[in-house]
Write a protein that holds these residues in place. Sequence first.
Motif, PDB file in Angstrom:
ATOM      1  N   LEU A 104      49.341  46.204  34.794  1.00 26.08           N
ATOM      2  CA  LEU A 104      48.714  45.908  36.075  1.00 26.08           C
ATOM      3  C   LEU A 104      48.821  44.419  36.376  1.00 26.08           C
ATOM      4  CD1 LEU A 104      45.436  48.035  35.950  1.00 26.08           C
ATOM      5  CD2 LEU A 104      47.599  48.596  37.070  1.00 26.08           C
ATOM      6  N   ARG A 105      48.988  44.110  37.644  1.00 28.17           N
ATOM      7  CA  ARG A 105      49.077  42.718  38.063  1.00 28.17           C
ATOM      8  C   ARG A 105      47.769  42.296  38.714  1.00 28.17           C
ATOM      9  NH1 ARG A 105      55.214  42.105  40.556  1.00 28.17           N
ATOM     10  NH2 ARG A 105      56.278  43.175  38.846  1.00 28.17           N
ATOM     11  N   SER A 106      47.332  41.112  38.373  1.00 29.45           N
ATOM     12  CA  SER A 106      46.074  40.607  38.923  1.00 29.45           C
ATOM     13  C   SER A 106      46.182  40.438  40.432  1.00 29.45           C
ATOM     14  CB  SER A 106      45.721  39.260  38.287  1.00 29.45           C
ATOM     15  OG  SER A 106      45.542  39.404  36.901  1.00 29.45           O
ATOM     16  N   ASN A 107      45.092  40.744  41.099  1.00 28.71           N
ATOM     17  CA  ASN A 107      44.980  40.543  42.548  1.00 28.71           C
ATOM     18  C   ASN A 107      45.988  41.363  43.344  1.00 28.71           C
ATOM     19  OD1 ASN A 107      42.949  38.513  42.100  1.00 28.71           O
ATOM     20  ND2 ASN A 107      44.606  37.099  41.580  1.00 28.71           N
ATOM     21  N   ARG A 108      46.417  42.497  42.785  1.00 27.98           N
ATOM     22  CA  ARG A 108      47.299  43.403  43.513  1.00 27.98           C
ATOM     23  C   ARG A 108      46.699  44.802  43.494  1.00 27.98           C
ATOM     24  NH1 ARG A 108      52.529  41.720  44.710  1.00 27.98           N
ATOM     25  NH2 ARG A 108      52.456  43.562  46.042  1.00 27.98           N
TER      26      ARG A 108
END
Length: 229
Positions: A104-108
């Motif tokens: 998972l990518r932060s802030n997405r």
Amino acid sequence: MVHKDQQIELVAKSVQHETPNHRNVFFHRPPGFVFEAGDWVDIEFEGRKLGGGKTYSISSSPTESDIRITLRDGLSELKKVLESLKDGEKFVITQYGNDYGFQLRSNRSSVLIAGGVGIAPFRSMLKEMYDNHDPNEVTLIYLNQNDNFLFKEELNEWEEKLPNVTIHYIETKLLNRKKREKLILSLIKDQRQHFYIAGPPGMVESMEHLLLDSGVLLKNIRIDSFGGY
């Protein structure tokens, strides 16, 4: 990143049924062993070559003290050993990591689509989010043939505590393919989200095509195909 050519001792701890046909296999976490949510491990039984798939997604979170893999009961030699292992039996991690960009990518905003035991890497991700009070927006669409959804009690607890996590359970035997695909698309808010698909090869391929046909860009799709599970 994939960590190749490893010889990390992995000591068995316990086996627990998660559903009538699925088991959690717990190992003592090796000292200093660091991994990311979404990673997999290749394991071998120490001193013996056994037939069957040896790659398993890690279903425990980096925030937990044990290493856990989750598997469906099967007939391969390695699975038979894993299903009946005893505390103290030794395995070896020969490589581990992630070569799919399956984190998972932060802030997405992200959509996770799981099929059956393909929920394993997503359990790791969501447990880490829960433990770290992660505010990311995540939608989990969980497909299963029947109502024996793995980790359902935990998932419901995490959804309740994480305001930006939404979980949808879909019992596939109740819907034909056309209705199932229509329902899945109705749960997607924005084709610009990041999408992660994990499960059996046929399910992963069909979901990838469904997303692409709906306008999702290939660069925004990550897959983890569970061949041999």
